[in-house]
Design an enzyme around this catalytic site. Sequence first.
Site, short mmCIF file in Angstrom:
data_model
loop_
_atom_site.label_atom_id
_atom_site.label_comp_id
_atom_site.label_asym_id
_atom_site.label_seq_id
_atom_site.Cartn_x
_atom_site.Cartn_y
_atom_site.Cartn_z
N PRO A 43 33.32 -72.98 -44.64
CA PRO A 43 34.40 -73.60 -43.85
C PRO A 43 33.95 -73.80 -42.41
O PRO A 43 33.29 -72.94 -41.83
CB PRO A 43 35.52 -72.56 -43.91
CG PRO A 43 35.15 -71.60 -44.96
CD PRO A 43 33.67 -71.67 -45.14
N GLU A 44 34.33 -74.94 -41.84
CA GLU A 44 34.02 -75.17 -40.43
C GLU A 44 35.18 -74.65 -39.58
O GLU A 44 36.19 -74.18 -40.11
CB GLU A 44 33.72 -76.65 -40.20
CG GLU A 44 32.59 -77.11 -41.14
CD GLU A 44 31.77 -78.31 -40.64
OE1 GLU A 44 31.85 -78.65 -39.46
OE2 GLU A 44 31.02 -78.87 -41.47
N LYS A 70 33.69 -69.63 -36.41
CA LYS A 70 34.00 -69.41 -37.83
C LYS A 70 34.51 -67.99 -38.09
O LYS A 70 34.57 -67.55 -39.23
CB LYS A 70 32.75 -69.69 -38.67
CG LYS A 70 32.29 -71.15 -38.53
CD LYS A 70 31.00 -71.40 -39.28
CE LYS A 70 30.52 -72.83 -39.03
NZ LYS A 70 29.20 -73.10 -39.63
N ARG A 86 18.60 -77.16 -43.82
CA ARG A 86 19.84 -77.80 -44.27
C ARG A 86 19.56 -79.27 -44.51
O ARG A 86 18.66 -79.85 -43.92
CB ARG A 86 20.94 -77.70 -43.18
CG ARG A 86 21.08 -76.35 -42.54
CD ARG A 86 21.96 -75.41 -43.32
NE ARG A 86 23.28 -75.95 -43.56
CZ ARG A 86 24.35 -75.74 -42.78
NH1 ARG A 86 24.22 -75.04 -41.69
NH2 ARG A 86 25.53 -76.23 -43.11
#
Length: 270
Positions: free
Chosen positions: A2-3, A52, A257
Amino acid sequence: MPEGHTVRRLADRHRELFAGEPVAVTSPQGRFAEGAARISGAVLLDTEAYGKHLLHHYGDLTLHVHLGLYGKFADGDLPVPPPVGQIRLRMANTRHWLDLRGPTACELLDPPEVDALRARLGADPLRADAKPEQAYERIRRSNNALAALLLDQSIVAGTGLIFVLEALFRAGLAPTAPGRTLTPDGWRELWADLVDLMGKAVLSGRIDTVRPEHEPEAMGRPPRVDRHGGEVYVYRRPDQPCLVCGTSVSRGELAGRNSYWCATCQKGAS
Ligand SMILES: [Zn+2]
């Protein structure tokens, strides 16, 4: 993962459901039993999102949750359902229940530990107390790629891959451009855009980054189908035409990433 907008929405929801009243806290799975016993019966004073990280404040004790890749909250009205699966933390007051499963962190912090957590986090675009100038001091001195710097939570907190890649596209900057090439004006614009994009995501609960002229209806194209939802320019759109110039969106790897960009629209792409 989740951002920051998701964590902010959770903090807001938990405040709405539970703040100002005593809560019963347990750990049906047992792994947080000792911590749960220390706060159970106390009044939840307030909640907070920082990047976060989610904080539930109980005076001298603060519950710190980081969802990581697999963590999830669920909530509902009483009665509390029978526990299913690995529930690390369960909270309830006289009206609502809340379950937490699979977090990376679920722990109690004392005030110095909360200060230490805040001190190691960078500027959060969703927080009024953010210090973007400190983030820029780090960025402008670095040869590292802009995308990697913006994903570094000690520089900017709360941003994940979607916001970072999309903000870089909107700014016309390549994800691989070195931090030292970002001008002060470039940073001011990028920061303002992150504040705007993330603020909108808090309200809508999804990440939409395309400008009005690039929305499906305006372009006469079908809406994007992706489990992440939201209309975006480059994130997870490899080999599809750039919504602005038609060039195929590129994909590469950056700091372990996936990275996506338009080689035509973004300066310094390599
Ligand atoms: Zn393009």
